[in-house]
Design a protein around this motif. Structure first.
Motif, PDB file in Angstrom:
ATOM      1  N   GLU A 139      -8.232   3.461   2.547  1.00 43.26           N
ATOM      2  CA  GLU A 139      -7.175   3.420   1.985  1.00 43.26           C
ATOM      3  C   GLU A 139      -6.674   1.878   2.131  1.00 43.26           C
ATOM      4  O   GLU A 139      -5.404   1.738   2.100  1.00 43.26           O
ATOM      5  CB  GLU A 139      -6.013   4.375   1.981  1.00 43.26           C
ATOM      6  CG  GLU A 139      -6.406   5.829   1.904  1.00 43.26           C
ATOM      7  CD  GLU A 139      -5.708   6.183   0.548  1.00 43.26           C
ATOM      8  OE1 GLU A 139      -4.747   6.312   0.288  1.00 43.26           O
ATOM      9  OE2 GLU A 139      -6.514   6.903  -0.238  1.00 43.26           O
ATOM     10  N   TRP A 178      -6.847  -0.839   0.359  1.00 44.33           N
ATOM     11  CA  TRP A 178      -7.151  -1.260  -1.105  1.00 44.33           C
ATOM     12  C   TRP A 178      -6.804  -2.822  -1.058  1.00 44.33           C
ATOM     13  O   TRP A 178      -7.976  -3.338  -1.841  1.00 44.33           O
ATOM     14  CB  TRP A 178      -6.465  -0.494  -2.127  1.00 44.33           C
ATOM     15  CG  TRP A 178      -6.695   1.170  -2.172  1.00 44.33           C
ATOM     16  CD1 TRP A 178      -5.841   1.888  -1.386  1.00 44.33           C
ATOM     17  CD2 TRP A 178      -7.759   1.789  -2.632  1.00 44.33           C
ATOM     18  NE1 TRP A 178      -6.485   3.024  -1.330  1.00 44.33           N
ATOM     19  CE2 TRP A 178      -7.563   3.161  -2.225  1.00 44.33           C
ATOM     20  CE3 TRP A 178      -9.002   1.323  -3.287  1.00 44.33           C
ATOM     21  CZ2 TRP A 178      -8.501   4.108  -2.623  1.00 44.33           C
ATOM     22  CZ3 TRP A 178      -9.782   2.233  -3.650  1.00 44.33           C
ATOM     23  CH2 TRP A 178      -9.519   3.704  -3.493  1.00 44.33           C
ATOM     24  N   ASP A 179      -5.949  -3.214  -0.636  1.00 45.01           N
ATOM     25  CA  ASP A 179      -5.670  -4.779  -0.670  1.00 45.01           C
ATOM     26  C   ASP A 179      -6.808  -5.691   0.280  1.00 45.01           C
ATOM     27  O   ASP A 179      -6.936  -6.589  -0.348  1.00 45.01           O
ATOM     28  CB  ASP A 179      -4.145  -4.847  -0.191  1.00 45.01           C
ATOM     29  CG  ASP A 179      -4.122  -4.573   1.390  1.00 45.01           C
ATOM     30  OD1 ASP A 179      -4.584  -3.569   1.707  1.00 45.01           O
ATOM     31  OD2 ASP A 179      -3.669  -5.373   2.141  1.00 45.01           O
ATOM     32  N   ILE A 227      -9.903  -5.052  -0.159  1.00 39.43           N
ATOM     33  CA  ILE A 227     -11.247  -4.852  -1.031  1.00 39.43           C
ATOM     34  C   ILE A 227     -11.765  -6.362  -1.347  1.00 39.43           C
ATOM     35  O   ILE A 227     -12.781  -6.841  -1.373  1.00 39.43           O
ATOM     36  CB  ILE A 227     -11.430  -3.642  -1.928  1.00 39.43           C
ATOM     37  CG1 ILE A 227     -11.475  -2.479  -1.687  1.00 39.43           C
ATOM     38  CG2 ILE A 227     -12.375  -4.038  -3.179  1.00 39.43           C
ATOM     39  CD1 ILE A 227     -11.208  -1.214  -2.267  1.00 39.43           C
ATOM     40  N   LYS A 228     -10.721  -7.095  -1.910  1.00 38.47           N
ATOM     41  CA  LYS A 228     -11.202  -8.340  -2.616  1.00 38.47           C
ATOM     42  C   LYS A 228     -11.623  -9.287  -1.687  1.00 38.47           C
ATOM     43  O   LYS A 228     -12.487 -10.165  -2.100  1.00 38.47           O
ATOM     44  CB  LYS A 228      -9.922  -9.037  -3.680  1.00 38.47           C
ATOM     45  CG  LYS A 228      -8.645  -9.267  -2.635  1.00 38.47           C
ATOM     46  CD  LYS A 228      -7.645  -9.727  -3.585  1.00 38.47           C
ATOM     47  CE  LYS A 228      -6.281  -9.882  -3.186  1.00 38.47           C
ATOM     48  NZ  LYS A 228      -5.688  -8.495  -3.175  1.00 38.47           N
TER      49      LYS A 228
END
Lengths: 530, 517
Positions: A479, A481-482, A484-485
């Motif tokens: 989790e 998510w931030d 991922i980039k």
């Protein structure tokens, strides 16, 4: 000029005002002790348990506080037969190169390509397994609530510290918040005798009553596993765990670990590993990538490995044991700079298992490139040591034919390290081929016969893509998510790993037991990132 | 009775798999005995492309070419080396048939997931399983069955992700999108549309970090197929847009054949062509049920219709929108008798593309109601619809009619005699021929592909066009066919100096090197 230096005593040592620490034994004239030239274990009968025990090697006495047989230790980097194998391989490569350079290069490239190819699918397999059949032990809150504190046993916490007194307050806070009766905690701060500043600061702090300071006698090797062995000799708990000084474990981690052992019908499970990640993941790009890597490792790869009962290289902290089991395993190898990885493999070879459970320990991700490089090169060197130690007698892996640990060990430990050396080589060949197709292209093309070309191209394109994608899945599963980039920057991270791998190789040959200290505490004062 | 019910309920997937397999295999046996497995010209082209990877003058993956997407050819590779599997078409039928069974099963699972009702799911599975046109397309070595399969499975996982938010569902959805995009260019539209839908979802969720991560994760994987195909073009052909520029690409071929396709530059007609195509391939009654189902769905969700969770099912209409666009731009024509004004290649041309709407139709026609009586009526309508479509009468299966028409065109008539003649008179040596117009001949003669000098044989091809006598003993080409690359590009002077015509079928010339008899 004989200025009298003020002194005060701490345990058996003396701290001078200028922070030099002197132990009375140092002042004594060295007595001539007959030391065996042969590599052999010895026992110090004057001490209790494993304290003072160690290994004689090349006429030097090494106190390891462990009975681990020298054959299972990285005290010798290469055994004689391993040296012969390496020599034969070198002769074959050089001889083959002289006889037919092209054919020799084709064979080498084919071997590396096949290995890389296998590694891609092995990792894919592990990730699929981790989704299909998560063997991570889940302990629910309801089970924790049912525990009666009165019936809980004493839990020992090892915290080895070396020149990092700044993080002690954070550690003290983290431990004091743990959900475990404090009168049943045995927290050991394992300090090194030649680290007077930490000893001094630790003494000055108002540590809780369940903390005790143990000073590991000076001597070589000076490593974390040796300190932990010393702690193990003095452990009072029925259960034991290692935490690094900068760790912040989940509040209920001890209870969860306790329940993992209680719930297991399988007595073969002797280690419970909590998952690690970082509290300063968002400090900078390096910590973000490091965090993504940990998410992949602990949330996907390790759980996948557990599902196939493969040898699991333990994480450096948050591995929980029954103390008796840890003693039975003879603790850690003080000559191995990734003693955790080594212990994980040893556990499997002895027919036992490690299990991952649903608890996290947050650590500090090193946020400086130089520091990261030191830490990473040590880890890679440790993996190499572990590989060499356990490949001395590969037949020891063959006890269980249903679970071919020998193969998973090659891929998990050997392949992981080797891929760090192969990666830049393959990239370089590709870049050269496409950027200088007219001049270098004709030289490179014959090195890749059709089948090898397909494997190599597949590995290059899909392999690299898949590895990048694995990191994304890791972040998603955790989790984060931030993050991922930022995974698109992972190839740069791999390049850094390759540099660290070369450094590790150099150190393996010239400074095999040197412990490159990772400095902690860079996150302090940057709490907004945490 | 209860036990039987329970048994069917517990083993529904297994039973459905067996029933779908029976339909699939039965259909295959029927068409195999009728000799119609490779009736479509394109099916022979697909078989030959896969075959050339292992059997060519210059074998290797580069033979996968640059205009047709490679998924079907890759799936054929394990069996295409075998002469029977290649020539019978079975090598391509197997993946298509497996895809058909999977489509039925996943359609059942998808509708059960949406409606939480097994009878609705059975209706949806029946819509797929009983469609005579799909039953034919699933036995031929072509891409239709695979595409219907991959978009159905994609939708199952994507829909499930929207409901449960499991990462594995998101990854699997993206994975099946890759397969779609490596199978049909319509899949590219679906890749883009699904990412756009996620962006909309992101906006509806206040641009949350989580959805941002989801978009990156999903798009990174789902765009991989498109990226790989562009990269393939760049590396192999030095042109990432090779699939558009290739002489055999649909766009180039349509411009060669006829510029007056129906619906070009007329969006209304382009849409109607597609609607008629659906009516011909799936039936008007079924389309009516689908429209009714969609209206009911819209009414039920009225307030939240624009929520991404509800819009997701509309993604299945994207392949049709893509086809409307390609008809409108004249890139890929579809012809229906109601609107077509041209005679060649005839009515029902490319009508099979309308089958891509079948999953959409299956879903919306099956979720109209959960009342058993209504469901029985719907099911009866579906049976009537398919009976009217005539799934057991060859002449009424429009996709087969499309293939039949292609059998009757000039090229096919030429093959009938040329194949037999060449089979008996070929006595070795290399054959210069274009794949674009002679794939059927290459397949049916049974001569190994390694004896053919074709477009993908690099220097053999390039030098043979300049001087056919350099490598070839035989040259085969149609002297009035603008698609025939030999006819178009060969140096006719050196050809006629060194070769003589040994046989002629309509416009197909078979030439042999002088002095090799």
């Amino acid at each position: 000029m004989n200025k009298k230096i003020k002194e005060k005593r701490i345990d058996s040592a003396i701290i001078m005002e200028d922070n030099r620490l002197i132990r009375p034994s140092f002042l004594e004239k060295k007595k001539k002790v007959k030391v065996s030239k042969k590599t052999t274990n010895f026992i110090d009968n004057s001490q209790v348990g494993m304290v003072g025990n160690g290994i004689y090697h090349k006429g030097v006495k090494y106190i390891t506080h462990s009975d681990l047989h020298h054959k299972h230790s990285a005290i010798k980097t290469f055994h004689a037969h391993q040296k012969v194998i390496i020599l034969v391989l070198l002769i074959l490569v050089i001889g083959g190169g002289i006889a037919n350079l092209q054919e020799t290069l084709i064979v080498i490239i084919a071997g590396l390509s096949v290995l890389y190819f296998s590694d891609i699918f092995f990792n894919l397999f592990l990730i699929i397994r981790s989704f299909q059949k998560s063997e991570e032990v889940q302990i629910r809150q309801a089970e924790i609530k049912k525990l009666d504190d009165a019936n809980l046993p004493v839990y020992t916490i090892f915290c080895p510290l070396y020149k990092e007194w700044q993080v002690i307050p954070q550690f003290t806070r983290a431990i004091s918040k743990l959900d475990w009766p404090k009168d049943k905690l045995d927290v050991q701060l394992l300090l090194e005798e030649n680290d007077p500043e930490t000893i001094k600061e630790a003494r000055r702090m108002d540590l809780p009553s369940y903390f005790r300071i143990l000073i590991v006698p000076h001597g070589h090797p000076k490593t974390k596993p040796k300190a932990c062995n010393y702690g193990l000799c003095h452990a009072k708990g029925e259960y034991a765990v290692i935490f690094d000084a900068e760790d912040i474990p989940d509040l209920d981690q001890l209870k969860k670990a306790y329940l993992v052992f209680k719930k297991q019908k399988n007595e073969k499970i002797i280690c419970a590993q909590a998952k690690l990640n970082f509290y300063n993941a968002r400090q900078n790009i390096l910590t973000r990538l490091f965090s993504a890597e940990y998410a992949l490792w602990f949330d996907l790869i390790l759980t996948g490995m557990q599902s196939i009962k493969s040898p699991i290289p333990l994480g450096g902290t948050s591995n929980h044991f029954r103390t008796k089991d840890l003693r039975m395993l003879n603790g850690w190898d003080p000559f191995n700079v990734t003693e955790d990885c080594d212990l994980g493999i040893r556990i499997t070879k002895m027919g036992y298992h490690t299990t991952i459970f649903n608890s996290n320990t947050m650590e500090e991700a090193t946020s400086k490139v130089g520091n990261w490089m030191r830490q990473r090169s040590r880890w890679i060197k440790g993996y190499m040591q572990t590989y060499l130690v356990h490949m001395r007698h590969p037949h020891e892996f063959l006890t269980d034919f249903k679970n071919p640990h020998i193969i998973t060990f090659q891929l998990v430990v050997g392949g992981k390290v080797l891929s760090m050396f192969i990666n830049p080589l393959m990239w370089l060949i590709t870049i050269l081929y496409f950027s200088m197709r007219a001049t270098i292209g004709p030289l490179i093309k014959p090195l890749f016969p059709d089948v090898i070309l397909y494997i190599a191209v597949f590995s290059l394109v899909f392999g690299n893509f898949l590895y990048v994608y694995y990191y994304m899945i890791g972040c998603a599963k955790r989790e984060q998510w931030d993050l991922i980039k930022y995974v698109f920057l992972v190839p740069v991270y791999w390049l850094m790993m390759s540099v660290a791998a070369w450094k590790a190789l150099w150190q393996l040959i010239f400074k095999p037991h040197y412990w490159e200290k990772t400095v902690h505490g860079f996150h302090l004062g940057k709490e907004k990132n945490i | 009775m209860d036990k039987i019910k329970q048994f069917f309920s517990d083993h529904d997937i297994l039973i459905l798999t067996l029933v779908a397999s029976a339909f699939s295999i039965g259909s295959f046996l029927y068409y195999y005995h009728a000799g119609l497995i490779t009736a479509y010209g394109d099916s022979r082209g697909h078989l030959d492309i896969a075959r050339r990877v292992v059997d060519s003058l210059t074998p290797g993956v580069a033979q996968l070419g640059g205009y047709w997407l490679p998924l079907l050819h890759i799936l054929m590779l394990p069996t295409i080396w075998n002469n029977f599997m290649w020539q019978s078409g079975l090598s391509g039928s197997i993946p298509s048939m497996v895809a058909f069974v999977l489509t039925v099963v996943f359609m059942y699972k998808l509708v059960f997931y949406i409606a939480k009702d097994k009878f609705s799911a059975v209706i949806a599975a029946s819509v797929i399983m009983l469609n005579a046109n799909l039953l034919y397309m699933q036995v031929v070595p072509m891409t239709e069955s695979l595409f219907v399969c991959t978009i159905t499975i994609f939708m199952y996982f994507f829909y499930k992700w929207f409901q449960e938010k499991n990462i594995s569902d998101l990854i699997l959805a993206a994975f099946f999108l890759i397969l779609s995009s490596l199978n049909r260019y319509e899949g590219w539209g679906l890749v883009i549309a699904s990412s756009v839908l996620l962006v909309l979802y992101w906006a509806q969720n206040k641009f949350s970090k989580k959805i941002e991560g989801v978009i990156i994760m999903f798009s990174t994987l789902s765009f991989l197929g498109i990226f790989m195909w562009l990269l393939w073009g760049a590396v192999i052909f030095h042109d990432p847009l090779e699939f558009m520029h290739n002489a055999l690409s649909a766009g180039n071929q349509t411009s060669i054949v006829d510029a007056n396709w129906t619906g070009v530059n007329n969006i209304g007609k382009a849409t109607m062509v597609n609607v008629y195509a659906i009516i011909h391939t799936s039936g008007g009654l079924l389309l009516g049920l689908c429209v009714l189902g969609f209206i009911i769905f819209f009414i039920r969700k009225k307030k939240h219709f624009l929520k991404s969770e509800n819009l997701i099912l509309l993604l299945l209409i994207v392949p049709m929108l893509f086809d409307i666009l390609t008809v409108y731009t004249g890139k890929v024509p579809i012809e229906v008798p109601e609107l077509s004004k041209i005679s060649f290649p005839g009515n029902y041309f490319n009508i099979r593309y309308a089958l891509y709407s079948l999953p959409f139709i299956a879903i919306f026609s099956s979720i109209i109601s959960k009342k058993r009586i209504v469901q029985v009526v719907i099911f009866s309508f579906i049976l009537i619809n398919y009976s009217l479509l005539g799934f057991c009468k060859n002449s009424n299966i429009v996709v087969l009619t499309g293939a039949g028409i292609s059998l009757k065109d000039g090229r096919e008539q030429a093959y009938e005699g040329a194949v037999d003649w060449f089979k008996h008179n070929y006595d070795g040596g290399l054959v210069l021929a274009s794949t674009g117009s002679n794939d059927g001949l290459m397949l049916e003669t049974g001569i190994d592909q390694k004896f053919f000098i074709t477009e993908g044989t690099y220097k053999y091809w390039d030098e043979s066009l300049k001087d056919p006598s350099e490598y070839a003993t035989w040259v085969i080409f149609s002297n009035n066919n603008p698609r025939d690359a030999v006819n178009k590009n060969v140096n006719k002077k050196t050809l006629f100096e060194n070769f003589e015509i040994v046989e002629k079928y309509n416009n197909l010339l078979i030439m042999k090197k002088i002095g090799t008899n």
